[in-house]
Design an enzyme around this catalytic site. Structure first.
Site, PDB file in Angstrom:
ATOM      1  N   CYS A  29      -0.166   6.853   8.461  1.00 34.54           N
ATOM      2  CA  CYS A  29      -0.607   5.524   7.998  1.00 34.54           C
ATOM      3  C   CYS A  29      -1.729   5.769   7.000  1.00 34.54           C
ATOM      4  O   CYS A  29      -1.642   6.680   6.180  1.00 34.54           O
ATOM      5  CB  CYS A  29      -1.039   4.642   9.168  1.00 34.54           C
ATOM      6  SG  CYS A  29      -2.365   5.334  10.196  1.00 34.54           S
ATOM      7  N   ARG A  83       0.829  -1.202   0.000  1.00 39.13           N
ATOM      8  CA  ARG A  83       0.000   0.000   0.000  1.00 39.13           C
ATOM      9  C   ARG A  83       0.865   1.255   0.000  1.00 39.13           C
ATOM     10  O   ARG A  83       0.520   2.258  -0.640  1.00 39.13           O
ATOM     11  CB  ARG A  83      -0.941   0.016   1.203  1.00 39.13           C
ATOM     12  CG  ARG A  83      -2.069  -1.007   1.112  1.00 39.13           C
ATOM     13  CD  ARG A  83      -3.037  -0.853   2.261  1.00 39.13           C
ATOM     14  NE  ARG A  83      -3.709   0.433   2.228  1.00 39.13           N
ATOM     15  CZ  ARG A  83      -4.171   1.066   3.297  1.00 39.13           C
ATOM     16  NH1 ARG A  83      -3.997   0.550   4.508  1.00 39.13           N
ATOM     17  NH2 ARG A  83      -4.783   2.234   3.185  1.00 39.13           N
TER      18      ARG A  83
END
Length: 277
Positions: A236, A178
């Site tokens: 994040c 990701r």
């Protein structure tokens, strides 16, 4: 207080009759009801359920990320409803290595609440009593004092940091794929904030438990080099797993790093912001 507590230590506190509020923070980013269903099925006896979406997040605008912070006033009202007084010893757990529990840990620590810990290994490591009947929180008679969050990095600060010649280090806690912009399923755009470094929160764990403080110290010092912990920014997808890296640094004795709560989900909401892959 050590941010991490072992199952044996928690069981000792319970057996001693200590006043501990145990919070079950299990959650699923793809199904907001999963955690509560798991809680109803089995949990540490006496634990209350704390929902990441409903209790640990504020209203979403489409521009402030998937898990924005509630206002300080709203967080005080939630603490009142959950029964978290200023002196309450809170122990948070989940079944994801502390990913979601660390969000509650950070939100309390960021307003100066010292007595909060994350259960090492979570429910999987617990050998004590298991309950099957949910427990409703015991609200406080009055709302606790409203405190501002400390250690928060705003989107404006992140934009300035990206443009700066000498950037503050940004540590992204997402999985490597990701971070690279691959296999993105939670946010509409893949990639990362320019200049960010990747350390997946799972690197803090071994067999589902936190590595030793000594090992975490070695790994984070190797990562941040000569930079002071107070200059480090954690990011994040939406300000949840980043708390895990922040907690791990705290456990390693590297205190003072900060959190970009909006993280990637906030950053990518504006197509004018640069992206790296």
């Amino acid at each position: 207080m050590n941010p991490i507590i072992t199952p044996n230590q928690l069981e000792e506190l319970i057996n001693e009759g200590s006043d501990v509020l145990i919070c079950d923070c299990r959650f699923d980013l793809t199904n907001a009801n999963t955690g509560y269903e798991m809680y109803k099925n089995a949990h540490i006896t006496g634990a209350i359920y704390v929902n990441v979406d409903k209790d640990l997040s504020g209203p979403k605008t489409g521009k402030n990320g998937r898990h924005p912070l509630p206002s300080p006033e709203a967080w005080a009202k939630t603490r009142q409803r959950l029964g978290i007084a200023n002196h309450t010893h809170v122990v948070a757990y989940d079944s994801h290595g502390g990913t979601f529990a660390s969000r509650l840990w950070w939100m309390l620590r960021s307003i100066g609440h010292a007595s909060v810990q994350v259960l090492d290994g979570g429910l999987d490591a617990w050998n004590g009593s298991i309950g099957h009947a949910g427990r409703e929180p015991s609200p406080l008679a009055t709302m606790p004092e409203v405190y501002p969050y400390q250690g928060v990095v705003t989107i404006d600060e992140m934009e300035q940091n990206v443009k700066a010649d000498a950037r503050k280090m940004v540590i992204d806690a997402r999985a490597p794929d990701r971070f690279r912009g691959e296999n993105e399923t939670l946010d509409p755009v893949g990639g990362h904030i320019p200049g960010a470094t990747n350390r997946c929160f799972k690197e803090n764990l071994v067999s589902g438990k936190f590595k030793s403080a000594e090992q975490l110290y070695k790994e984070f010092v190797l990562l941040i080099g000569q930079q002071k912990p107070g200059t480090i920014i954690h990011s994040c997808g939406s300000g949840v797993s980043a708390c895990h890296n922040l907690l791990a640094m705290e456990a390693a004795g590297l205190s003072g790093s900060r959190l970009h709560v909006g993280s990637w989900s906030e950053w990518c909401s504006d197509p004018s912001r640069p992206i790296e892959r």
